[in-house]
Design an enzyme around this catalytic site. Structure first.
Site, PDB file in Angstrom:
ATOM      1  N   ARG A 132      -8.435 -21.461  45.420  1.00 56.72           N
ATOM      2  CA  ARG A 132      -9.546 -20.820  44.714  1.00 56.72           C
ATOM      3  C   ARG A 132      -9.502 -21.091  43.204  1.00 56.72           C
ATOM      4  NH1 ARG A 132     -10.201 -14.311  44.751  1.00 56.72           N
ATOM      5  NH2 ARG A 132     -11.803 -14.279  43.132  1.00 56.72           N
ATOM      6  N   LYS A 169      -3.159 -11.777  45.083  1.00 59.29           N
ATOM      7  CA  LYS A 169      -3.114 -10.828  46.198  1.00 59.29           C
ATOM      8  C   LYS A 169      -1.706 -10.747  46.801  1.00 59.29           C
ATOM      9  CE  LYS A 169      -7.940 -11.046  46.988  1.00 59.29           C
ATOM     10  NZ  LYS A 169      -8.284 -10.103  45.899  1.00 59.29           N
ATOM     11  N   HIS A 185       4.525 -17.112  33.844  1.00 60.74           N
ATOM     12  CA  HIS A 185       3.835 -17.007  32.542  1.00 60.74           C
ATOM     13  C   HIS A 185       4.319 -15.848  31.667  1.00 60.74           C
ATOM     14  CE1 HIS A 185       1.047 -20.074  33.783  1.00 60.74           C
ATOM     15  NE2 HIS A 185       0.518 -19.340  34.752  1.00 60.74           N
ATOM     16  N   ASP A 211      -0.822 -22.850  44.680  1.00 62.63           N
ATOM     17  CA  ASP A 211      -2.168 -23.149  44.170  1.00 62.63           C
ATOM     18  C   ASP A 211      -2.343 -24.639  43.895  1.00 62.63           C
ATOM     19  OD1 ASP A 211      -0.404 -23.039  42.053  1.00 62.63           O
ATOM     20  OD2 ASP A 211      -1.495 -21.508  40.924  1.00 62.63           O
ATOM     21  N   ASP A 268       3.758 -25.218  40.880  1.00 63.65           N
ATOM     22  CA  ASP A 268       2.524 -24.439  40.749  1.00 63.65           C
ATOM     23  C   ASP A 268       1.539 -25.319  39.962  1.00 63.65           C
ATOM     24  OD1 ASP A 268       1.913 -21.072  40.438  1.00 63.65           O
ATOM     25  OD2 ASP A 268       0.742 -22.423  39.167  1.00 63.65           O
ATOM     26  N   HIS A 285      -0.317 -24.518  37.652  1.00 67.54           N
ATOM     27  CA  HIS A 285      -0.362 -24.127  36.243  1.00 67.54           C
ATOM     28  C   HIS A 285       0.957 -24.496  35.558  1.00 67.54           C
ATOM     29  CE1 HIS A 285      -3.379 -21.377  38.142  1.00 67.54           C
ATOM     30  NE2 HIS A 285      -4.052 -21.652  37.036  1.00 67.54           N
TER      31      HIS A 285
HETATM   32  C1  TV7 Z   1       1.294 -17.923  38.521  1.00 64.62           C
HETATM   33  N1  TV7 Z   1      -7.823 -18.194  36.037  1.00 64.62           N
HETATM   34  C2  TV7 Z   1      -0.988 -17.644  37.448  1.00 64.62           C
HETATM   35  C3  TV7 Z   1      -2.285 -18.266  37.021  1.00 64.62           C
HETATM   36  C4  TV7 Z   1      -2.993 -17.429  35.982  1.00 64.62           C
HETATM   37  C5  TV7 Z   1      -4.362 -17.961  35.616  1.00 64.62           C
HETATM   38  C6  TV7 Z   1      -7.333 -17.344  35.164  1.00 64.62           C
HETATM   39  C7  TV7 Z   1      -8.674 -16.201  36.453  1.00 64.62           C
HETATM   40  C8  TV7 Z   1      -9.402 -15.072  37.041  1.00 64.62           C
HETATM   41  C9  TV7 Z   1      -9.018 -13.787  36.694  1.00 64.62           C
HETATM   42  C10 TV7 Z   1      -9.688 -12.699  37.250  1.00 64.62           C
HETATM   43  C11 TV7 Z   1     -10.768 -12.931  38.143  1.00 64.62           C
HETATM   44  C12 TV7 Z   1     -10.469 -15.247  37.919  1.00 64.62           C
HETATM   45  C13 TV7 Z   1     -11.782 -16.652  39.297  1.00 64.62           C
HETATM   46  C14 TV7 Z   1      -8.642 -17.532  36.854  1.00 64.62           C
HETATM   47  C15 TV7 Z   1      -8.918 -17.484  29.824  1.00 64.62           C
HETATM   48  C16 TV7 Z   1      -9.378 -16.407  30.681  1.00 64.62           C
HETATM   49  C17 TV7 Z   1     -10.426 -16.686  31.741  1.00 64.62           C
HETATM   50  C18 TV7 Z   1     -10.540 -13.214  33.200  1.00 64.62           C
HETATM   51  C19 TV7 Z   1     -11.703 -13.161  34.158  1.00 64.62           C
HETATM   52  N2  TV7 Z   1     -11.116 -14.213  38.460  1.00 64.62           N
HETATM   53  C20 TV7 Z   1      -0.042 -18.597  38.172  1.00 64.62           C
HETATM   54  C21 TV7 Z   1      -4.949 -17.202  34.473  1.00 64.62           C
HETATM   55  C22 TV7 Z   1      -6.341 -17.694  34.101  1.00 64.62           C
HETATM   56  C23 TV7 Z   1      -9.326 -11.383  36.954  1.00 64.62           C
HETATM   57  N3  TV7 Z   1      -6.759 -17.099  32.870  1.00 64.62           N
HETATM   58  O1  TV7 Z   1       0.311 -19.716  37.403  1.00 64.62           O
HETATM   59  C24 TV7 Z   1     -10.005 -10.312  37.519  1.00 64.62           C
HETATM   60  O2  TV7 Z   1     -10.835 -16.508  38.269  1.00 64.62           O
HETATM   61  O3  TV7 Z   1      -8.133 -18.771  32.329  1.00 64.62           O
HETATM   62  C25 TV7 Z   1      -7.660 -17.680  32.069  1.00 64.62           C
HETATM   63  C26 TV7 Z   1      -8.052 -16.877  30.818  1.00 64.62           C
HETATM   64  C27 TV7 Z   1      -9.629 -15.065  30.071  1.00 64.62           C
HETATM   65  C28 TV7 Z   1      -9.625 -13.968  31.137  1.00 64.62           C
HETATM   66  N4  TV7 Z   1     -10.639 -14.252  32.179  1.00 64.62           N
HETATM   67  C29 TV7 Z   1     -10.432 -15.585  32.808  1.00 64.62           C
HETATM   68  O4  TV7 Z   1      -0.636 -19.084  39.343  1.00 64.62           O
HETATM   69  C30 TV7 Z   1       1.207 -16.692  39.320  1.00 64.62           C
HETATM   70  N5  TV7 Z   1      -7.843 -16.105  35.382  1.00 64.62           N
HETATM   71  C31 TV7 Z   1     -11.435 -11.854  38.702  1.00 64.62           C
HETATM   72  C32 TV7 Z   1     -11.063 -10.540  38.395  1.00 64.62           C
HETATM   73 ZN    ZN Z   2      -0.665 -21.049  39.216  1.00 62.31          ZN
HETATM   74 CA    CA Z   3       3.601 -26.230  37.316  1.00 63.82          CA
END
Ligand code: TV7
Ligand code: ZN
Ligand code: CA
Length: 415
Positions: free
Chosen positions: A308, A32, A178, A302, A213, A215
């Site tokens: 979250r 956000k 990333h 985070d 972070d 991650h």
């Molecule tokens: C730097 N975690 C970025 C951190 C990026 C994390 C992931 C979500 C997420 C995406 C959503 C959503 C979510 C509640 C959480 C394997 C997946 C699983 C998408 C749903 N709710 C930073 C990226 C991470 C998108 N991705 O380091 C839209 O969580 O784990 C994953 C990949 C495939 C895609 N799906 C999640 O902090 C700025 N995503 C709700 C709506």
């Molecule tokens: Zn992160």
């Molecule tokens: Ca880190």
């Protein structure tokens, strides 16, 4: 009370543009941009703070600047494919302010918006760059402008440091660690951090990157994996398929870059005490052996308790102590944002850390005139209480093993 310490004389360049808070990844998406506007509002309302900063307006990085790291076709794809979104953003933004009169303080925005809508380019490229095809990296109105702002500020952070205009430069809208050369990942499209470091390398010999972070900072690590001029150090949650799944202790870099990548993988629940102990042991040895000319810190929030997405257990003061610790080495510092998904804690954290840069240790209630005041319901204080009941899954022996492994790796650099 706001207390100033002896080195409050440090010049701090702070980058902001009120358009940043207007971008939306989508309704359910955890990222956000509004949290940047919320942090800014706290910074402004803790009046002593804002008055001590050198405030710079964020500009949009140009395509040529983005191509210094990213694949030219990827950049062209992002810019052209997104131009319709940009126009939608302009329409949405204007419709909320459409009383016919443009107040003087909005003239600069109006100029930008008008420029955007004239830039409409309807070319349709058939490229596939993992943008828009995953929930993590959707397309949204104004996406490319958002990338240009985030990168423009991080590049200008480098310039204010290189020209000696500032000792510390801050861009809370950056830290998108990333993004890859030609791939969007993990909510990131353009890697502002890599662009910032490349700019620093035009003058400086060695740059240290520190990433708190929760991650792994995979995009930055990958970009500099083969060089000994940038050391990348990431602390992150690791295991049980936690994103992105890289950043093992034994990922150390390759070729002349061997041992110039440092990773600290952590299990959930680590609190201030053990985290800071680890952070200080690792960064002090890194500073001693690498002797960087400049330090870039990705301050992802985070890693705070109650996030979250992340499951680490830091307080705002604990997170902030990492910044204070890096500051005391007296090397030029660039602070960038990053993750942070419980947004009222992200804004608290980054406002507090902006204060730390100025030598102010803010510990007081949220100013009642803050437009986001209601977001801080509960105790309406800048700090939240330490979460005592969370279990730290990292045993003391695990953490000691990490420190001794990292020290062993760093021994290879001493000569
Ligand atoms: C730097 N975690 C970025 C951190 C990026 C994390 C992931 C979500 C997420 C995406 C959503 C959503 C979510 C509640 C959480 C394997 C997946 C699983 C998408 C749903 N709710 C930073 C990226 C991470 C998108 N991705 O380091 C839209 O969580 O784990 C994953 C990949 C495939 C895609 N799906 C999640 O902090 C700025 N995503 C709700 C709506
Ligand atoms: Zn992160
Ligand atoms: Ca880190």
């Amino acid at each position: 009370m706001i207390q100033a310490d002896s080195d409050s004389s440090r010049r701090v360049a702070y980058f902001y543009n009120r358009l940043i808070g207007k971008f939306h990844y989508g309704k359910e998406h955890p990222m956000k941009p509004k949290r940047i506007a919320m942090a800014h509002s706290l910074i402004v309302n803790f009046g002593q703070l804002y008055r001590s900063l050198d405030v710079y307006l964020i500009r949009e990085a140009q395509l040529e600047e983005l191509k210094k790291f990213h694949d030219p076709e990827y950049v062209t794809y992002l810019s052209q494919y997104m131009s319709d979104n940009k126009v939608n953003f302009v329409k949405e933004y204007c419709s909320t302010n459409n009383d016919g009169v443009i107040p003087e303080n909005l003239l600069e925005e109006y100029r930008l918006i008008t420029k955007w809508s004239q830039n409409k380019n309807t070319k349709n490229l058939n490229a596939e760059y993992k943008v828009g095809d995953s929930a993590d990296n959707p397309t949204f109105s104004g996406l490319f402008s958002y990338c240009q702002f985030s990168a423009g500020a991080s590049i200008d952070c480098a310039h204010t440091i290189l020209t000696g205009q500032a000792d510390i430069a801050i861009n809370w809208s950056g830290g998108l660690h990333h993004a890859k050369k030609k791939e969007a990942a993990g909510f990131c499209y353009i890697n502002d951090i890599v662009l910032c470091i490349l700019e620093l390398l035009r003058i400086y010999v060695r740059v240290l990157y520190v990433d708190i972070d929760c991650h792994h900072g995979d995009g930055v690590e990958e970009a500099f994996y083969l060089t000994n001029r940038v050391m990348t150090l990431s602390f992150h949650q690791y295991g049980d398929d936690f994103f992105p799944g890289t950043g093992q202790l034994n990922s150390v870099g390759l070729g002349v870059g061997r041992y110039y990548a440092v990773n600290v993988p952590l299990k959930p629940g680590i609190s201030d005490g053990p985290y800071l102990d680890l952070f200080k042991k690792v960064t002090s040895r890194v500073m001693e052996t690498f002797r960087p000319d400049c330090v870039v810190v990705q301050c992802g929030a985070d890693s705070l308790s109650l996030d979250r997405l992340g499951a680490l257990n830091l307080s705002i003061k604990g997170h902030g102590q990492c910044i204070t610790y890096m500051k005391q080495f007296g090397v030029p510092l660039i602070l960038l944002g990053g993750g942070g998904y419980t947004i009222q804690n992200v804004s608290r954290c980054w406002a507090y850390e902006t204060g730390l840069c100025l030598g102010q240790n803010i510990d007081e209630p949220i100013p009642t005139n803050d437009v986001y005041y209601k977001n801080y319901s509960g105790d309406y204080h800048l700090h939240f209480p330490i979460q005592e009941h969370v279990e730290n899954k990292n045993k003391a022996e695990d953490l000691n093993k990490i420190v001794s492994q990292v020290y062993d790796h760093l021994k290879n650099l001493e000569n």
